[in-house]
Design an enzyme around this catalytic site. Structure first.
Site, PDB file in Angstrom:
ATOM      1  N   SER A   1       0.859  -1.190   0.000  1.00  0.00           N
ATOM      2  CA  SER A   1       0.000   0.000   0.000  1.00  0.00           C
ATOM      3  C   SER A   1       0.887   1.229   0.000  1.00  0.00           C
ATOM      4  O   SER A   1       2.023   1.184   0.490  1.00  0.00           O
ATOM      5  CB  SER A   1      -0.895   0.018   1.242  1.00  0.00           C
ATOM      6  OG  SER A   1      -1.532   1.280   1.394  1.00  0.00           O
TER       7      SER A   1
ATOM      8  N   TYR B   1      -1.535  -0.710  10.337  1.00  0.00           N
ATOM      9  CA  TYR B   1      -1.603  -0.919   8.883  1.00  0.00           C
ATOM     10  C   TYR B   1      -0.352  -0.395   8.190  1.00  0.00           C
ATOM     11  O   TYR B   1       0.244  -1.088   7.359  1.00  0.00           O
ATOM     12  CB  TYR B   1      -2.851  -0.237   8.332  1.00  0.00           C
ATOM     13  CG  TYR B   1      -3.100  -0.521   6.873  1.00  0.00           C
ATOM     14  CD1 TYR B   1      -3.526  -1.774   6.451  1.00  0.00           C
ATOM     15  CD2 TYR B   1      -2.926   0.470   5.908  1.00  0.00           C
ATOM     16  CE1 TYR B   1      -3.774  -2.041   5.113  1.00  0.00           C
ATOM     17  CE2 TYR B   1      -3.172   0.218   4.577  1.00  0.00           C
ATOM     18  CZ  TYR B   1      -3.589  -1.038   4.180  1.00  0.00           C
ATOM     19  OH  TYR B   1      -3.819  -1.300   2.850  1.00  0.00           O
TER      20      TYR B   1
END
Length: 261
Positions: free
Chosen positions: A140, A153
């Site tokens: 990501s 995350y």
């Protein structure tokens, strides 16, 4: 049954499901993995996919034996995949001051990192012996800089980038390619609760098309969309005081059980 085979985790929704659809459109055989196998099987039937070209495997990537068994069964039933996509992942906000959120960090790393390595594990040796194959890690742009409330995350996706880079070096000259894909904002259940603007937002189908092309082209690293790659690199160059001021008022990822505000 000579069509190439792709093995995809997290195929019951979001990016994984969109990639499954794109590979099916290209004529590939599918090995699809999810905890919600019944839901995934219903989706396969609703898509009208040829049952002889698709196998669904129930597995939890956080359970090492579970995902290893799914890989073993795939090789036994369908053969060694040409492409393995580790797209299963979670995204939950956390606050280090709250004790139970340490469990969120532990769970996120178990799924997004250990689960990714466990997904590749059953195939690496056989791909090296065959001298062909592609391993795809879904990271990501959140890997580029840590965002407030998003520590679990961001840390996990930074680890995906570093792990895939290490694995790429280990597989050098073996015929096995390692591809790192860094999505920007993609409209999926993971981003639906984000309480902040999401520039350059893509649909899951738009992302899947670009990721499919990147994987097929032999890229080793690709940010999708490219505009987010530029933004991410600029963010990395910002001095810490400026970066901190810029994101001081940004909405935080909701914690488990919280409502987005």
């Amino acid at each position: 049954m000579n069509a190439p085979l792709v093995f995809i985790t997290g195929a019951s929704s979001g990016i994984g499901q969109a990639l499954a659809r794109r590979y099916a459109q290209a004529g590939w055989r599918l090995a699809l993995v999810a905890r919600r196998a019944d839901e995934l099987q219903a989706w396969v039937l609703a898509q009208g996919l040829d049952a002889e070209r698709v196998q669904v495997y129930r597995a939890d990537v956080a359970d090492l034996e579970s995902i290893a068994e799914a890989g073993r069964l795939c090789i036994e039933r369908q053969g060694l995949p040409d492409v393995v996509v580790a797209s299963a992942g979670i995204s939950i906000g956390m606050d280090t001051a709250i004790r139970e959120d340490l469990g969120v960090l532990q769970e996120t790393l178990a799924i997004n990192n250990v689960g990714l390595a466990a997904t590749f594990h059953p195939f690496v040796g056989a791909m090296r012996a065959r001298r062909a194959g592609t391993l795809v890690g879904i990271a990501s742009v959140a890997a580029i800089r840590g965002l407030p409330g998003h520590g679990a995350y961001c840390a996990s996706k930074a680890a995906v980038v570093a792990y895939c880079e290490s694995l790429r070096g280990e597989c050098r000259d073996s015929g096995v390619r390692v591809v790192t894909i860094l999505p920007g904002y993609v409209a999926t259940p993971l981003t639906a609760r984000n309480p902040y603007s999401m520039p350059f937002l893509l649909s899951a189908e738009q992302f899947a098309e670009r990721a499919f092309r990147a994987i097929s082209s032999g890229a080793s690293y690709r940010v999708i969309p490219w505009q987010m790659g530029v933004v991410a690199k600029l963010m990395r160059l910002l001095p810490n005081p400026l970066f901190d001021r810029l994101f001081a008022g940004r909405g935080r990822k909701p914690r488990r059980g919280e409502t987005a505000s």
